[in-house]
Design an enzyme around this catalytic site. Structure first.
Site, PDB file in Angstrom:
ATOM      1  N   HIS A   1       0.843  -1.195   0.000  1.00 50.98           N
ATOM      2  CA  HIS A   1       0.000   0.000   0.000  1.00 50.98           C
ATOM      3  C   HIS A   1       0.880   1.248   0.000  1.00 50.98           C
ATOM      4  O   HIS A   1       1.946   1.301   0.622  1.00 50.98           O
ATOM      5  CB  HIS A   1      -1.001  -0.013   1.157  1.00 50.98           C
ATOM      6  CG  HIS A   1      -0.488   0.347   2.505  1.00 50.98           C
ATOM      7  ND1 HIS A   1      -0.400   1.660   2.943  1.00 50.98           N
ATOM      8  CD2 HIS A   1      -0.084  -0.419   3.545  1.00 50.98           C
ATOM      9  CE1 HIS A   1       0.032   1.675   4.199  1.00 50.98           C
ATOM     10  NE2 HIS A   1       0.248   0.428   4.579  1.00 50.98           N
TER      11      HIS A   1
ATOM     12  N   GLU B   1      -5.399   1.979   1.997  1.00 56.78           N
ATOM     13  CA  GLU B   1      -5.274   0.811   2.872  1.00 56.78           C
ATOM     14  C   GLU B   1      -5.537   1.195   4.312  1.00 56.78           C
ATOM     15  O   GLU B   1      -6.166   0.443   5.068  1.00 56.78           O
ATOM     16  CB  GLU B   1      -3.885   0.198   2.724  1.00 56.78           C
ATOM     17  CG  GLU B   1      -3.682  -1.119   3.499  1.00 56.78           C
ATOM     18  CD  GLU B   1      -3.164  -0.946   4.920  1.00 56.78           C
ATOM     19  OE1 GLU B   1      -3.006  -1.951   5.622  1.00 56.78           O
ATOM     20  OE2 GLU B   1      -2.934   0.217   5.350  1.00 56.78           O
TER      21      GLU B   1
ATOM     22  N   ASP C   1       4.251  -4.995   3.644  1.00 52.36           N
ATOM     23  CA  ASP C   1       3.688  -3.884   4.396  1.00 52.36           C
ATOM     24  C   ASP C   1       4.529  -3.671   5.647  1.00 52.36           C
ATOM     25  O   ASP C   1       4.457  -4.462   6.587  1.00 52.36           O
ATOM     26  CB  ASP C   1       2.239  -4.224   4.753  1.00 52.36           C
ATOM     27  CG  ASP C   1       1.462  -3.045   5.295  1.00 52.36           C
ATOM     28  OD1 ASP C   1       2.077  -2.011   5.581  1.00 52.36           O
ATOM     29  OD2 ASP C   1       0.229  -3.163   5.437  1.00 52.36           O
TER      30      ASP C   1
END
Length: 499
Positions: free
Chosen positions: A114, A160, A189
């Site tokens: 993201h 996100e 992430d």
């Protein structure tokens, strides 16, 4: 939004002779991703945030500028890119989707991270670190003019931090046929936390905690990533698929997933500090979701290791030559299996047969009414009857044998799906067994019963058949209710031999 750290590790065991990992074959060597280049991307994201109110959050100018930066890099490198827009909370969000030309369009490996931050800060570790690392991996694909067997697709997700909005929009708007072409999704992430851990998504649920395993194929992704860290002498631990990052929409529709994570607001324990270094009693990222999540909030060693792990996973999975199927049977048609081939079976009911199974339950699922693929499998006593014990295996042994299979030379692997279910009246005398019979006989699966309730659940077994290369063999499957009137059911599906 980050996954918490799995706190306990459990061991799941399977009695399986000749067990092998399902590793890809003949994969190209992965490159060493330049830490300096990754950090240069982070500096650009920091500059964008600084010029736009200190944030790169959904709906803010800093986010669109970040997306345009990533897209510009990819366009110049020869990717086919799309800036996919969506609306959330009255603001327009964007996903950057980039496809590398070539590879099998029906076998897509997707890698994502993201791109948005929270409103409070620039989001350099969360998640500039993942975004910059997969960007530099994609650019290295272009520099090397990589020609993978799989089609490569990269994605940078918007919103996100507001609940996986960008990735959910992408998955929701993919036609079913397009979803089916995505065979794996890698998610990165937070991969540069300042007080880092080295966590890998627990694809096989070997930790035994939380949400369970990912879809079939997730365990193989986990092993691939673990292999890289093992190669550099860095121990890893599992982190749960709890749906807090962008893999969530993918695993929800059955797409296997995996990835790495260096920790967020969770506190590093003394044991973890001993394992990895760093400071016990302090968060993995003390600037998580704060204004201090700047370029100063990065551990270079963790970022470098994870960027290289990303490249290793992409190269290993995407460039491996898919195995050739030598022989397979999904049991959708009759292919010449023989019941009681040696005329020595003793079972009186519930013998092996091919067909559409009917579900039975007794303190949980005993005969599964679902198959792994199609509508038919091999099953003991296909019909349900008036009760769970009406047509279960009774009276001893039932066996079924494949037709002759002529094997080529080379490296050969057998895979199959199976289950054994029994009541608490079973014992170790009950079993499901799979053997390969050629010039010698090898037992490749031997699952015994026990005096405990065991519900039916499909599992996968793999075994090497290298010892039988060049021979004509048969696969012999037998199950036994040998401990009296115990409740025993078994099933087998999707038997395949590959080279």
């Amino acid at each position: 939004m980050r996954s918490p750290i799995a706190a306990a590790i459990a061991t799941l065991s399977l009695t399986l002779a000749a067990l092998i990992p399902t590793a890809p074959a003949r994969a190209a060597a992965a490159p060493d991703i330049s830490l300096a280049n990754v950090k240069a991307h982070l500096s650009q994201l920091q500059s964008i945030a600084t010029a736009n109110g200190g944030t790169r959050a959904h709906g803010r100018p800093g986010y669109l500028a970040s997306a345009n930066y990533v897209k510009g890099q990819l366009d110049a490198a020869g990717f086919t890119t799309v800036l996919q827009s969506f609306t959330y909370n009255g603001a327009t969000g964007y996903n950057v989707i980039a496809d590398w030309p070539g590879g099998d369009p029906n076998d897509i490996l997707m890698t994502g991270a993201h791109l948005d931050s929270v409103t409070a800060g620039p989001g350099i570790n969360d998640n500039g670190s993942g975004s910059a690392s997969i960007l530099e991996t994609a650019l290295e694909v272009a520099r090397q003019s990589l020609q993978p067997a799989k089609h490569l697709r990269f994605a940078w997700w918007g919103a996100e931090e507001l609940g996986l909005r960008g990735s959910q929009f992408y998955v929701n708007n993919l036609p079913a046929a397009e979803r089916a072409r995505i065979k794996g999704y890698l998610n990165f992430d937070m991969v540069g936390s300042p007080n880092p851990g080295y966590f890998v998504y627990d694809g096989d649920n070997s930790d035994g905690t939380g949400s369970g395993p990912g879809p079939a194929g997730s365990a193989a992704i986990e092993r691939t990533i673990q292999d890289y860290f093992t190669s550099i002498g860095v121990p890893t631990r599992g982190t749960d698929f709890d749906g807090r990052s962008d893999y969530g929409p993918f695993i929800a529709v059955g797409i296997p997933a995996g990835g790495t994570f260096t920790g967020a607001e969770g506190i590093k324990s003394s044991a973890q500090a001993t394992l990895w270094g760093g400071t016990a009693g302090q968060a993995f990222d003390v600037c998580y979701h704060r204004a201090c999540d700047t370029t100063a909030n990065i551990n270079d060693t963790a970022l470098n290791r994870n960027a290289d792990a990303i490249a290793y996973a992409v190269w290993t999975i995407a460039t491996a030559v898919p195995p050739i199927t030598v022989w397979q049977d999904t049991f959708e048609t009759a292919n010449g299996w023989t019941v009681n081939p040696s005329s020595t079976d003793t079972a009186t009911i519930g013998q092996w047969e091919r067909g559409d199974p009917e579900a039975t339950t007794s303190s949980g699922a005993k005969q599964l009414g679902t198959t792994v693929s199609g509508t038919n499998d091999l099953v003991t006593g296909r019909t349900a009857g008036a009760s769970a014990g009406a047509n279960d295996l009774d009276g001893g042994i039932s066996s079924i044998q494949s037709p002759p299979i002529t094997l080529p030379t080379g490296t050969l692997n057998l895979s199959l799906s199976w289950y054994l279910a029994h009541g608490s009246n079973a014992s170790s005398a009950d079993y499901l067994r799979v053997r390969v019979v050629g010039s010698t006989t090898a037992t490749v699966l031997n699952q015994t019963g026990a005096a405990t309730n065991r519900n039916g659940a499909w599992a996968t077994a793999t075994a090497s058949l290298n010892a039988f290369a060049g021979q004509t063999v048969r696969i012999l499957i037998d199950a036994a209710d040998a401990s009296g009137a115990s409740l025993v059911e078994a099933g087998v599906d999707d038997v395949k031999i590959t080279r």
